[in-house]
Design a protein around this motif. Structure first.
Motif, mmCIF file in Angstrom:
data_model
loop_
_atom_site.group_PDB
_atom_site.id
_atom_site.type_symbol
_atom_site.label_atom_id
_atom_site.label_comp_id
_atom_site.label_asym_id
_atom_site.label_seq_id
_atom_site.Cartn_x
_atom_site.Cartn_y
_atom_site.Cartn_z
ATOM 1 N N VAL A 172 3.945 -12.584 0.372
ATOM 2 C CA VAL A 172 4.213 -11.374 -0.405
ATOM 3 C C VAL A 172 2.877 -10.846 -0.929
ATOM 4 C CG1 VAL A 172 6.526 -12.124 -1.093
ATOM 5 C CG2 VAL A 172 4.607 -12.582 -2.600
ATOM 6 N N ASN A 173 2.820 -9.557 -1.136
ATOM 7 C CA ASN A 173 1.640 -8.926 -1.708
ATOM 8 C C ASN A 173 2.103 -8.071 -2.872
ATOM 9 O OD1 ASN A 173 -0.643 -7.181 -2.270
ATOM 10 N ND2 ASN A 173 -1.484 -7.897 -0.320
ATOM 11 N N LEU A 174 1.688 -8.437 -4.076
ATOM 12 C CA LEU A 174 2.195 -7.799 -5.280
ATOM 13 C C LEU A 174 1.437 -6.537 -5.660
ATOM 14 C CD1 LEU A 174 2.807 -10.988 -7.458
ATOM 15 C CD2 LEU A 174 4.339 -9.861 -5.851
ATOM 16 N N ARG A 175 0.371 -6.209 -4.935
ATOM 17 C CA ARG A 175 -0.459 -5.074 -5.358
ATOM 18 C C ARG A 175 -0.705 -4.039 -4.266
ATOM 19 N NH1 ARG A 175 -2.429 -6.377 -10.361
ATOM 20 N NH2 ARG A 175 -2.473 -8.590 -10.870
ATOM 21 N N ALA A 176 -0.756 -4.438 -3.023
ATOM 22 C CA ALA A 176 -1.249 -3.537 -1.985
ATOM 23 C C ALA A 176 -0.259 -2.465 -1.581
ATOM 24 C CB ALA A 176 -1.663 -4.344 -0.756
ATOM 25 N N ASP A 203 6.198 -1.939 -2.321
ATOM 26 C CA ASP A 203 7.085 -3.094 -2.248
ATOM 27 C C ASP A 203 6.301 -4.289 -1.744
ATOM 28 O OD1 ASP A 203 9.942 -2.378 -3.015
ATOM 29 O OD2 ASP A 203 9.401 -0.721 -1.707
ATOM 30 N N THR A 204 6.832 -5.460 -1.957
ATOM 31 C CA THR A 204 6.031 -6.681 -1.860
ATOM 32 C C THR A 204 6.073 -7.377 -0.518
ATOM 33 O OG1 THR A 204 7.829 -8.133 -2.579
ATOM 34 C CG2 THR A 204 6.496 -7.088 -4.313
ATOM 35 N N GLY A 205 6.962 -6.943 0.385
ATOM 36 C CA GLY A 205 7.127 -7.644 1.647
ATOM 37 C C GLY A 205 8.348 -8.543 1.667
ATOM 38 N N LEU A 206 9.062 -8.646 0.544
ATOM 39 C CA LEU A 206 10.253 -9.489 0.474
ATOM 40 C C LEU A 206 11.258 -8.814 -0.449
ATOM 41 C CD1 LEU A 206 11.441 -12.276 1.339
ATOM 42 C CD2 LEU A 206 10.576 -13.175 -0.833
#
Length: 733
Positions: free
Chosen positions: A543-547, A550-553
Motif C-alpha cells: 500500500v502507498n499512503l501518500r502517492a 487511494d492506497t492500493g487496497l
C-alpha cells in the motif's frame, strides 16, 4: 562453466532461522528474481554479478550458494555417481585444496560424515582419473568448498561462494560474554525500521551495548557501507569461474559509496554499558570498522541512561540486547535491571521507539511498557523475541508536540469518538487478526473524513486521513481548522508520530461512489513516502499512503477478497479491472490453479507484479495482462478463449480514460459486461460482480436470465455505511 556474464544462475542464500522473509526482501532489492523461501534459506535466480553483489552487500545472509544440481538418490552408490557426474575440473584445479560440507541423512545414508566421505571420494576420483592429480582436503583455506544437503531422497549439490560465514564482517576481533552475531544485529535494526529513522536524522542509542555490534551495524546501514568490505577473502576468489573484473568493479563501487556515506552528516549513534572492560572491546571493534568518528561509547549504568545533552538530539531508536540469564537466580537479579530500564525509558524517552531483544520475554514485561509488535527470532539455537515499544510522550512536553496534544472542545469530541471506536472496532480487528481497517467515517458530521489504520508487517501503525470536501456553505478557513483538530485527535489517541499520518482531500465526483476511474488516481505532486507492506488473510500486500488518492487496497472489499479466496481452490480465476490484483493474490493463496488479471494501467500492473513476487506467485500460472478490459472481454468472447471457473468483475462506476476506446458507465453498461463474463464461465462456474455506485440498480433482464444472489459482504468496520459497495454472485440457471 559460466558461459555468459548475464547467465541466470540458481542461487541460495542461507540465514538464521526467522529471517527468511527479511532476507528475501533484501535479495530482491539487490536484484534477485524468483525468490522462494524455505526454513533458514531463500532460493533465487540471478547473474554471477548478482551473486558477488549479494556476498558483498547482504546484511542478513550466512552464505551464498551456487546450486549445481538437484538429484534423486537412495543409496551410497547413487550418491557417489551423482557427485562424480559433475564436471569438477571446471571448478577447481586437480591439485588444488578442497573442502566439503555435508548435511542430512536418509534411510541408506545414516551418517553425514559417511556421506561427506563418499562425496569426497567421488570428486577426488573424477579429478584423478582425468588428470592424474588429486586435490588435498583443507578446511582452513580451500580453493573450493562444496556443499551437499541430503533430505530424504533429494540431494542438493552446490558451491559455497561466500567462504567463511558472511556474518563475520571482519571488524569484530573483540567480543563480550554473550556476543550477538552481526547479521542478527542487522536484522533487529531492519525490523525496528532503523533505515527510515536514520534517513530522517533520528538517533540510535544502545544502553547495554556490550561489544558494540548493534551500534556498528547501525552506522554501516546509515552510512551505506557494504558489510563485506572488511573481509579478507570470499570463497569465489579461487574458483576457476571467478570473474575478477566484475568483482573489482563491484568492490570499487562499494568503496565509493562508503566514502560518500561517511562524508555525510550521520545521525547520532551512541552506546553505553556499566562494564568498562567490555567497552574496550567495543572501542576496538569500532576502530577496526573505521567508525570512530561516527560511533561513541561510554561507561554508564542503566539507571543513568538519558538522552545525550551535548547537542540537539532528534528522537529515534533505542535498541538493545540485554542479558536474560539462563539460571533462575540470574533471572531474578535481572528483573530490577529491566525495571530500571523501563523507568528511564518512560521518564526520558517520550516519543522514541524502543526495541528489546531477549531470550526471556517475561523479563521484557518488567519494563512496564506494552509492546505493540513482537518478532520471533533465534539467537543461535535460543528462541528469542524482539519486542518493540512506542514510548508515550510525557505531559510536560512543550513546543509543537505539546500543541499537538492540546485539543479544542470540538476536537475532544472527535478524540472521544476515536477512543470509543478503538474499543469497539479495534478490539474486533485484533480478535480477527485484521491489521488494516476503517476506524472512523464522518461519524460526526462537522468532521467529515474517513480515517483508516494500516499496520505494516514491521509493526508500524499509520493513519490515512481522507477529508471529504466541505460544502460551499462551510467557510474554507473553518474547514482547515477542523482538519487540523482532526489530525491532532488522531495523533493523540493513536499515539503515533506526525510522520505516520497521511492527509488527503477526497473530491466529490459527479458519479457518486466512483473510486476507480478518472483523475483521482493521478500521482500526487508532493508524494514523498515509499510504500509499505501490510498483511491481510496471510497475504502481504503493498500500500502507498501518500502517492495516490487511494492506497492500493480497498478496505471495504476485504470480505469480498476473503470470499474469493474461500471459493478459489482448484479453480481457473479471471480478475477484470484488477487494480493492484490483491484479489488475485488471495485467490492464489486460496489454491486457484491459474489466474489472469487484466487492467490497462501500467502503474497497477507493475504494482500487481510486486504483490505477486512478495507472495511467491508463479508468473507462468498467474498471468498479468495490460489491456482495456472492455476490448479484452469483447475479444475473448469473440475468440472463445478458455473458460474460467471463477470470475471477479469489479469495474469503476465511470471511466473515460484516454486509453479506452469508449466511455464506461456502469449503470448503463453492466448488463453487457455481465453477459460477456458469463459467456466465459465454465459449466458450474461463478461470477462475482461488484461495484460501488450507490444509486446502482441491477438490470431486471439479468435476474431473469441468470441466478443472481446478493452477497452481504461487509465487515464490522464498514457496516455503518451499507451502500459503500454492491456484490452479487451470478451463475447460469
Amino acid at each position: 562453466m559460466i558461459e555468459q556474464l548475464n547467465e541466470q544462475l540458481a542461487l541460495t542464500a542461507t540465514c538464521p532461522k526467522g529471517l527468511e522473509g527479511l532476507l528475501a526482501e533484501e535479495l530482491r532489492a539487490l536484484g534477485a528474481s524468483d525468490t522462494r523461501e524455505q526454513p533458514a534459506a531463500v532460493h533465487f535466480s540471478g547473474s554471477l554479478e548478482l551473486a558477488y553483489r549479494c556476498c558483498l552487500w547482504s546484511r542478513l545472509a550466512n552464505r551464498i550458494m551456487l546450486r549445481l544440481e538437484q538429484v534423486r538418490i537412495s543409496s551410497a552408490e547413487d550418491l557417489y555417481r551423482a557427485v562424480a557426474a559433475q564436471p569438477w575440473e571446471r571448478h577447481i584445479n586437480p591439485s588444488g585444496k578442497l573442502w566439503l560440507q555435508f548435511s542430512g541423512t536418509n534411510r541408506e545414508i545414516r551418517n553425514s560424515q559417511f556421506g561427506a566421505q563418499k562425496a569426497k571420494d567421488a570428486i577426488v576420483d573424477r579429478l584423478r582419473r582425468d588428470s592424474g592429480a588429486r586435490p588435498v582436503i583443507d578446511k582452513q583455506n580451500p580453493d573450493l568448498t562444496v556443499a551437499l544437503r541430503l533430505q530424504r531422497d533429494r540431494l542438493d549439490i552446490a558451491i559455497d561462494l561466500s567462504g567463511d560465514s558472511l556474518h563475520r564482517r571482519g571488524y569484530r576481533t573483540h567480543i563480550g560474554a554473550a556476543p550477538l552475531k552481526e547479521n542478527l544485529a542487522a536484522a533487529l535494526l531492519l525490523r525496528a525500521g532503523w533505515p527510515q529513522i536514520a534517513a530522517e536524522g533520528g538517533t540510535l542509542l544502545d544502553p547495554m551495548c556490550g561489544s558494540g555490534t548493534i551500534l556498528i551495524e547501525g552506522a554501516m546501514i546509515a552510512a551505506d557501507i557494504a558489510p563485506g568490505l572488511l573481509r579478507d577473502s570470499f570463497g569465489f576468489e579461487r574458483w576457476l569461474n571467478h570473474q575478477s573484473d566484475i568483482w573489482n568493479q563491484l568492490r570499487e563501487e562499494a568503496l565509493e559509496r562508503r566514502r560518500r556515506g561517511l562524508e555525510r552528516e550521520l545521525p547520532e549513534i551512541r552506546g553505553y554499558d556499566a562494564d568498562a572492560k567490555v567497552l574496550f572491546a567495543a572501542e576496538a571493534n569500532i576502530a577496526r570498522a573505521g567508525l570512530e568518528r561516527q560511533v561513541r561509547v561510554s561507561c554508564r549504568p542503566v539507571a543513568a541512561f538519558k538522552v545525550p545533552s551535548h547537542r540537539e538530539i532528534k528522537p529515534g531508536l533505542v535498541l538493545t540486547n540485554p542479558p536474560y540469564g539462563e539460571r533462575l537466580g540470574e533471572q531474578e537479579a535481572l528483573r530490577e535491571t529491566y525495571a530500571e530500564l523501563g523507568r528511564q525509558l518512560k521518564s526520558e524517552f517520550g516519543g522514541w521507539l524502543v526495541g528489546i531483544f531477549t531470550g526471556n520475554p517475561e523479563l521484557g514485561f518488567e519494563t512496564g511498557l506494552r509492546s505493540h509488535k513482537q518478532y520471533q527470532l533465534y539467537n543461535g539455537s535460543i528462541p528469542s523475541q524482539l519486542l518493540l515499544f512506542h514510548v508515550r510522550q510525557q505531559s510536560a512536553e512543550s513546543g509543537a508536540e505539546e500543541g499537538a496534544r492540546k485539543l479544542s472542545p470540538e476536537a475532544d469530541m472527535v478524540a472521544n469518538r476515536l477512543r470509543k471506536n478503538l474499543r469497539n472496532i479495534g478490539k474486533w480487528a485484533q480478535k480477527n487478526n485484521i491489521d488494516c481497517y476503517r476506524l472512523y467515517d464522518a461519524d460526526l458530521p462537522e468532521y467529515a473524513a474517513a480515517i483508516d489504520l494500516y499496520k505494516s508487517v514491521d509493526g508500524q501503525v499509520s493513519a490515512h486521513v481522507q477529508e471529504y470536501r466541505a460544502p460551499a456553505s462551510v467557510d474554507e478557513n473553518k474547514a482547515r481548522s477542523r482538519l487540523r483538530d482532526l489530525v491532532r485527535a488522531v495523533q493523540l489517541v493513536l499515539e503515533i508520530p506526525q510522520r505516520n499520518i497521511s492527509i488527503k482531500e477526497r473530491r466529490r465526483h459527479s458519479h457518486k461512489g466512483d473510486q476507480k476511474g478518472g483523475s483521482q488516481y493521478q500521482k500526487q505532486a508532493d508524494s514523498s513516502a515509499a510504500s509499505i507492506w501490510v498483511t491481510e488473510h496471510g497475504a502481504e500486500l503493498e500500500v502507498n499512503l501518500r502517492a495516490y488518492l487511494d492506497t492500493g487496497l480497498f478496505l471495504d472489499h476485504r470480505p469480498v477478497r476473503r470470499y474469493l479466496r474461500e471459493h478459489a481452490r482448484g479453480k481457473k480465476f479471471l480478475n477484470l479491472f484488477c487494480y493492484t490484483a490483491s484479489a488475485t493474490v488471495q485467490a492464489a493463496l486460496g489454491g486457484c490453479e491459474q489466474s489472469t488479471s487484466v487492467d490497462m494501467s501500467k502503474t497497477y500492473q507493475a504494482w500487481s507484479a510486486r504483490n505477486f513476487r512478495r507472495n511467491n506467485l508463479d508468473p507462468y500460472r498467474h498471468q498479468l495482462v495490460e489491456a482495456d478490459c472492455l476490448q479484452w472481454l469483447a475479444s475473448a468472447q469473440q475468440n472463445r478463449r478458455a473458460h474460467y471457473d471463477l470470475i471477479f468483475l469489479d469495474p469503476p462506476s465511470f471511466s473515460n480514460s484516454a486509453k479506452m476506446r469508449g466511455v464506461l458507465d456502469i449503470q448503463r453498461d453492466h448488463a453487457t459486461l455481465v453477459r460477456q463474463c458469463m459467456s466465459l464461465l465454465a459449466p458450474g462456474g461463478m461470477l462475482v460482480f461488484s461495484n460501488n455506485l450507490r444509486s446502482f440498480k441491477m438490470d431486471e433482464s439479468l435476474v431473469t436470465e441468470f441466478n443472481v444472489e446478493n452477497l452481504p459482504l461487509l465487515d464490522k468496520d464498514f457496516q455503518r455505511n451499507p451502500k459503500i459497495h454492491n456484490v452479487w454472485k451470478i451463475q447460469a440457471k
